[in-house]
Write a protein that holds these residues in place. Structure first.
Motif, PDB file in Angstrom:
ATOM      1  N   ASN A   1       0.834  -1.190   0.000  1.00  0.00           N
ATOM      2  CA  ASN A   1       0.000   0.000   0.000  1.00  0.00           C
ATOM      3  C   ASN A   1       0.878   1.254   0.000  1.00  0.00           C
ATOM      4  O   ASN A   1       1.748   1.410   0.858  1.00  0.00           O
ATOM      5  CB  ASN A   1      -0.875  -0.018   1.262  1.00  0.00           C
TER       6      ASN A   1
ATOM      7  N   PHE B   1      -1.896   0.353  -5.153  1.00  0.00           N
ATOM      8  CA  PHE B   1      -1.262  -0.963  -5.115  1.00  0.00           C
ATOM      9  C   PHE B   1       0.067  -0.890  -5.869  1.00  0.00           C
ATOM     10  O   PHE B   1       0.100  -0.772  -7.084  1.00  0.00           O
ATOM     11  CB  PHE B   1      -2.190  -1.994  -5.786  1.00  0.00           C
TER      12      PHE B   1
ATOM     13  N   THR C   1      -5.537  -0.990  -3.333  1.00  0.00           N
ATOM     14  CA  THR C   1      -5.533  -2.097  -2.383  1.00  0.00           C
ATOM     15  C   THR C   1      -6.924  -2.429  -1.845  1.00  0.00           C
ATOM     16  O   THR C   1      -7.087  -3.441  -1.171  1.00  0.00           O
ATOM     17  CB  THR C   1      -4.596  -1.771  -1.196  1.00  0.00           C
TER      18      THR C   1
ATOM     19  N   CYS D   1      -8.441  -7.794  -4.024  1.00  0.00           N
ATOM     20  CA  CYS D   1      -7.316  -7.679  -3.092  1.00  0.00           C
ATOM     21  C   CYS D   1      -7.660  -8.219  -1.704  1.00  0.00           C
ATOM     22  O   CYS D   1      -8.780  -8.098  -1.234  1.00  0.00           O
ATOM     23  CB  CYS D   1      -6.872  -6.226  -2.970  1.00  0.00           C
TER      24      CYS D   1
END
Length: 605
Positions: free
Chosen positions: A458, A486, A532, A537
């Motif tokens: 992150n 991401f 993220t 994810c």
């Protein structure tokens, strides 16, 4: 993990002996070989023999018995025997009896989607304790059992530090589960630097390859291990089934062609289908009461079914299916049914099964139906893998694991894939255990793996209204950034050489006085996730890079490299200006996923 990742493992050559613990859903065991034995004869591996009330076997049930005060009492056959005696005298209710708890943990993870050190699992009577304690009790017992055995043989090896330990895990387990096993071993006093994790289908593949060398290339069943050969490994255990594709390289090492995949189609899936018949007979609430009040008799039913299950070959076999399959059922079940429903159990006979006195007679077709869901899942998944481009040229299925010893499953695979050679090594259930010992001596036997997920961290980047959503805009000091980006380090499906780092990424801290750079690690099932919090994810854990010793502003840029080729991935952090390595610590088993202050999140430079 609390230790620096870069110093996770030591060389097996620094120890006198390699010992592997194969932690199975249904059965577990250990085996070992000394360094001298390995150099003279790689297949001179010594598995432990266990004595049950009726036989000697090379594995013992994965069963733990704890006392009323949660103290360790027994493991394996001894745990089963003691619990049965307690139940016969109605003294068992204050005890904790954990049976097949590896699969129980797998199911708990699937429900919660997060494994932590506080994750609990239920025992046979639904009393819950921390999973880490149950696993560490089992590992500690097997460790002490080995040390006692070595001492009785006069080897001079008396403590765990003199042994290089290998723990096996399913290949479909994620990184948190692997760390969980490492932490359980640490709690059982196995030194972290003397421990490695082996993936079960890889270990089995290594063993069969060595077995083929001993038998010679003239053996038709093992020509699969010649240079350039491609084969599918079907590791069917008691709980999970791992399936992957391997290729033998020019140097004789094994290359993974496709990331391991699979599901909960092991032998216990067949058991559960049978237990569902009993639960349907009594109803869920009454079945749970029968489990509590007649624990010894229920264990007798489990044992009887296991024996019959192993004997089934196929529904087309006239000898097997000329008569119904008959299971002896304790009279307590009849009496319980009569007292609960005020009628005889014979009245509950249904399609494919008949109750008669102390027998449950099941038609061969109905009995085989118990296998079908598990076998269908396995067959469908193999078909899917064989249709992949990477599977081109695969002409052999290598069947290993305890469930692969089932003649019914073997015949199902042979009937479904008539154009492919099916190889089942002798004692297929020991292939993982013995292969894990070989892997401990030579972890480089697997040289290439395929990434199961896309991995990233992150980060924040400079906000660009042309491509970033307004909802992710955040002001840090006097600048605007996009949060939750991401930052990808490896992509799902990437072919990765062992211990070869992926491309490193530079990161800088937000504040000048920052003592560490903190990350959240995420995985994704997609190739190229943007943020993220995308649906694909999943939060994996936290990563922290220590920069407390850095003084100059120019030193604060850190290059982060992920090393994914091993069974457990490593992380290396280096100061960009000086190329100096810094400590990197990560944690996958947090009780509560750490919520990072956005102002403490590093910025992708």
């Amino acid at each position: 993990m609390s230790d620096s990742v870069a110093s996770m493992d030591i060389e097996p050559s620094e120890t006198h002996l390699v010992a592997a613990i194969d932690f199975g859903t249904t059965y577990s065991g250990y085996a070992y070989s000394t360094k001298d034995d390995y150099e003279k004869d790689k297949l001179k591996i010594s598995p432990m023999e266990w004595k049950s009330p009726i036989m000697i076997s090379l594995k013992t049930p994965t069963t733990v018995l704890l006392g009323p005060n949660k103290e360790f009492v027994a493991f394996g056959y001894d745990a089963e025997s003691r619990y049965t005696k307690l139940a016969e005298n109605d003294d068992h209710k204050d005890y904790f009896y954990f049976r097949r708890f590896k699969m129980v943990l797998y199911n708990e993870i699937r429900k919660s989607e997060k494994l932590t050190l506080k994750t609990t699992i239920p025992d046979i009577n639904d009393k819950r304790l921390p999973a880490i304690d149950i696993f560490s009790h089992a590992i500690e017992y097997l460790q002490k059992h080995l040390l006692n055995d070595l001492n009785s043989r006069g080897t001079g090896i008396t403590n765990p530090e003199e042994i290089y330990w290998v723990l096996t895990v399913p290949a479909i387990w994620d990184d948190a589960a692997k760390q969980f096993m490492r932490e359980a071993a640490k709690k059982a006093n196995i030194p972290g630097e003397n421990l490695t994790i082996a993936l079960e289908p890889e270990a089995a593949s290594i063993y069969c390859k060595h077995l083929s060398l001993e038998k010679g290339d003239g053996d038709e069943g093992f020509k699969v291990f010649q240079e350039g050969s491609r084969y599918l490994v079907l590791d069917a255990g008691g709980g999970t089934v791992d399936i992957t594709l391997h290729e033998i390289q020019k140097d004789g090492k094994i290359k993974e062609l496709e990331q391991a995949s699979g599901g909960a189609w092991g032998g216990t899936y067949v058991d559960q289908a049978f237990y569902d018949i009993l639960e349907d007979l009594l109803g869920k609430q009454h079945f749970e009461r029968y489990q509590r009040d007649y624990a010894a008799d229920l264990m007798e039913i489990y044992s009887e079914f296991e024996h019959k299950k192993r004997g089934l070959e196929s529904v087309t076999d006239e000898t097997t299916c000329a008569r119904n399959i008959s299971l002896t059922i304790p009279l307590s079940l009849k009496h319980f049914y009569k007292s609960t429903f005020d009628k005889d159990i014979e009245h509950s006979s249904g399609e494919g099964f008949v109750w008669c006195q102390d027998k449950l007679r099941i038609s061969c077709q109905r009995f085989s139906d118990l296998f079908d869901v598990a076998c269908t899942g396995i067959v469908n998944h193999i078909e899917k893998l064989l249709n992949l481009p990477r599977a081109e040229g695969t002409n052999t299925i290598l069947m290993v694991g305890g469930f692969s010893e089932s003649l019914y499953l073997q015949n199902k695979i042979k009937d479904s894939f008539k154009h492919i050679k099916i190889v089942v090594p002798i004692q297929a259930g020991l292939a993982v255990l013995k292969g894990a010992v070989l892997f401990g001596h030579d972890p480089s036997a697997i040289s290439v793996r395929v990434a199961r997920y896309t991995y990233g961290v992150n980060t924040c980047v400079k906000f660009d209204r042309r491509c970033h959503p307004q909802s992710k805009q955040v002001k840090i000091d006097d600048s605007w950034y996009c949060k939750g980006v991401f930052s990808k380090h490896v992509q799902k499906g990437d072919v990765i050489e062992i211990d070869k780092a992926t491309e490193d990424h530079p990161y800088v801290p937000i504040h000048r006085d920052q003592k560490s750079i903190s990350f959240k690690i995420f995985t994704s099932s997609e190739d190229d996730p943007k943020y993220t919090d995308d649906e694909s994810c999943k939060y994996l854990g936290s990563l922290e890079v220590d920069i407390s010793g850095l003084q100059r502003e120019s030193e604060k840029s850190v290059r982060l490299k992920f090393i994914f080729g091993g069974t457990e991935f490593k992380v290396v952090g280096k100061i960009e200006d000086t190329d100096k390595e810094v400590d990197v610590k990560f944690q996958f088993l947090e009780d509560n996923p750490r919520v990072f202050d956005e102002e403490n999140v590093c910025i992708d430079d």
